[in-house]
Motif scaffolding. Structure first.
Motif, short mmCIF file in Angstrom:
data_model
loop_
_atom_site.label_atom_id
_atom_site.label_comp_id
_atom_site.label_asym_id
_atom_site.label_seq_id
_atom_site.Cartn_x
_atom_site.Cartn_y
_atom_site.Cartn_z
N PHE A 123 -30.08 28.45 12.45
CA PHE A 123 -30.00 27.86 13.78
C PHE A 123 -31.42 27.60 14.25
O PHE A 123 -32.24 28.53 14.35
CB PHE A 123 -29.27 28.79 14.74
CG PHE A 123 -29.02 28.19 16.09
CD1 PHE A 123 -28.33 26.99 16.23
CD2 PHE A 123 -29.48 28.81 17.24
CE1 PHE A 123 -28.09 26.43 17.47
CE2 PHE A 123 -29.25 28.27 18.49
CZ PHE A 123 -28.56 27.08 18.61
N CYS A 124 -31.74 26.32 14.51
CA CYS A 124 -33.11 25.92 14.84
C CYS A 124 -33.12 24.94 16.00
O CYS A 124 -32.11 24.33 16.34
CB CYS A 124 -33.79 25.26 13.63
SG CYS A 124 -33.91 26.29 12.16
N LYS A 125 -34.29 24.80 16.61
CA LYS A 125 -34.53 23.77 17.59
C LYS A 125 -35.60 22.83 17.03
O LYS A 125 -36.67 23.29 16.61
CB LYS A 125 -34.99 24.35 18.92
CG LYS A 125 -35.23 23.28 19.99
CD LYS A 125 -35.74 23.89 21.29
CE LYS A 125 -36.00 22.81 22.33
NZ LYS A 125 -36.56 23.38 23.59
N TYR A 163 -31.05 21.52 19.48
CA TYR A 163 -30.56 22.72 18.80
C TYR A 163 -29.59 22.30 17.69
O TYR A 163 -28.58 21.64 17.95
CB TYR A 163 -29.87 23.64 19.79
CG TYR A 163 -30.82 24.26 20.79
CD1 TYR A 163 -31.52 25.43 20.49
CD2 TYR A 163 -31.01 23.68 22.04
CE1 TYR A 163 -32.40 26.00 21.39
CE2 TYR A 163 -31.89 24.24 22.96
CZ TYR A 163 -32.58 25.40 22.63
OH TYR A 163 -33.46 25.95 23.52
N ILE A 188 -34.63 30.06 15.12
CA ILE A 188 -34.08 30.99 16.09
C ILE A 188 -33.31 32.13 15.41
O ILE A 188 -33.52 33.30 15.72
CB ILE A 188 -33.16 30.24 17.08
CG1 ILE A 188 -33.98 29.16 17.81
CG2 ILE A 188 -32.52 31.21 18.07
CD1 ILE A 188 -33.13 28.23 18.67
#
Length: 258
Positions: free
Chosen positions: A217-219, A198, A79
Motif C-alpha cells: 500500500f503506497c502513495k 493511494y 505505507i
C-alpha cells in the motif's frame, strides 16, 4: 493500415538477450514496458523524442553545447504491506523481519557501466535507491513509518523511467544494509503508467507469478516535468587505456618500433 513497426517496440524484441527462464531485472523491466498499454497487440509506441523529428527555432545556448533534458520529480510513500508470504526455506524458529527497497531505473542510468565518468550525475538528482526500516516479527501487516521517498531524475527520455519495489527480509532483524539475497516479492512498473494517489500494488514471486493476497500500500505523487538546459559533461579520459595502447603501438623490440 497506418501501423508502422518502425515507431513501435515489440514485446521481447526491444531488449537483447533476455533470459525468459529467470525473472531477473531485464525481464521485470520488459514486463513493465508493456503493462498499462491501451491494446493487447504486444506493441507499444516509442517515446515521442525517438519517433518524431522536431525542428525548433535557433537557440544560442544549444548551439554553444548545452543539452536539453527533462527533470522528473516524484515521491513514493511506502505505507504498509499485507500478508507477505513466508519463504519455504526460512527456518521455523526465525521470524519474518521485512523491509521494502524502492529503486528507480531510467534510460540514462549508468550505474552498471564501468567506463570512466559513468557515475557522473546531474546536480540536484536524488539517489536512485531507498529502503524502509525493518519491521520485526511482522509479515502479516507491517506498517512503515519512515517510507517517504522523494526522487529527482534528469533524463533525455522521461517516458522510460521505471520503479521497482522489492520486499526483503533482514537477517535476525539486525541489519538491512547488506545484500541478504533475493527479494521475497517484487513489483516493477513504468512511472508513466502508475496512477497517482493511494494505490494498492500487487506483488510477484521469484517466477513472476502474482501472489493471491500479498500486496503493498503506497502513495504516489508525480510533479509536472520540467525542461532545462544543462552544460554537456565532458567525458573523463581513462589514462590507463592510453597507457596500455601506447605500450602496444609504441613499444620497442630489438631497437625497432612495433
Amino acid at each position: 493500415s497506418n501501423f508502422d513497426p518502425l515507431i513501435y517496440w515489440r514485446r521481447g524484441v526491444q531488449m537483447a538477450a533476455l533470459n525468459w527462464q529467470t525473472f531477473d531485472l531485464g525481464t521485470q523491466l520488459n514486463h513493465a514496458m508493456f503493462e498499462g498499454g491501451r491494446d493487447e497487440s504486444g506493441y507499444v509506441l516509442k517515446p515521442p523524442e525517438l519517433r518524431d523529428i522536431q525542428v525548433r527555432p535557433y537557440n544560442s545556448a544549444i548551439a554553444e553545447g548545452k543539452k536539453e533534458r527533462s527533470v522528473v520529480s516524484f515521491s513514493i510513500d511506502v505505507i504498509s504491506a499485507q500478508q507477505l508470504m513466508r519463504p519455504a526455506n526460512l527456518a521455523a524458529a526465525k521470524s519474518m523481519d521485512p523491509y521494502v527497497e524502492v529503486e528507480v531505473f531510467h534510460a540514462n542510468d549508468k550505474r552498471d557501466k564501468k567506463e570512466a565518468g559513468s557515475n557522473m550525475s546531474y546536480e540536484g538528482d536524488s539517489p536512485l535507491q531507498f529502503q524502509t526500516e525493518v519491521i520485526r516479527e511482522n509479515g502479516f501487516n507491517p506498517k512503515f513509518s519512515g517510507g517517504q521517498f522523494k526522487f529527482q531524475v534528469t533524463t533525455k527520455h522521461p517516458d522510460l523511467i521505471f520503479v521497482r519495489w522489492s520486499v526483503k527480509l533482514a537477517s535476525y532483524g539486525e541489519s538491512y544494509n547488506s545484500k541478504e539475497g533475493a527479494a521475497i516479492a517484487t513489483y516493477t512498473a513504468k512511472l508513466k503508467n502508475l496512477k497517482q494517489g493511494y494505490r494498492t500494488l500487487p506483488l510477484l514471486n521469484h517466477a513472476g507469478d502474482q501472489y493471491l493476497f500479498s500486496t503493498l500500500f503506497c502513495k504516489i505523487q508525480v510533479d509536472p516535468i520540467e525542461t532545462r538546459l544543462f552544460d554537456a559533461p565532458f567525458p573523463i579520459q581513462d589514462v590507463s587505456k592510453f597507457n596500455r595502447l601506447g605500450g602496444k603501438v609504441f613499444g620497442r623490440s630489438n631497437g625497432t618500433v612495433s
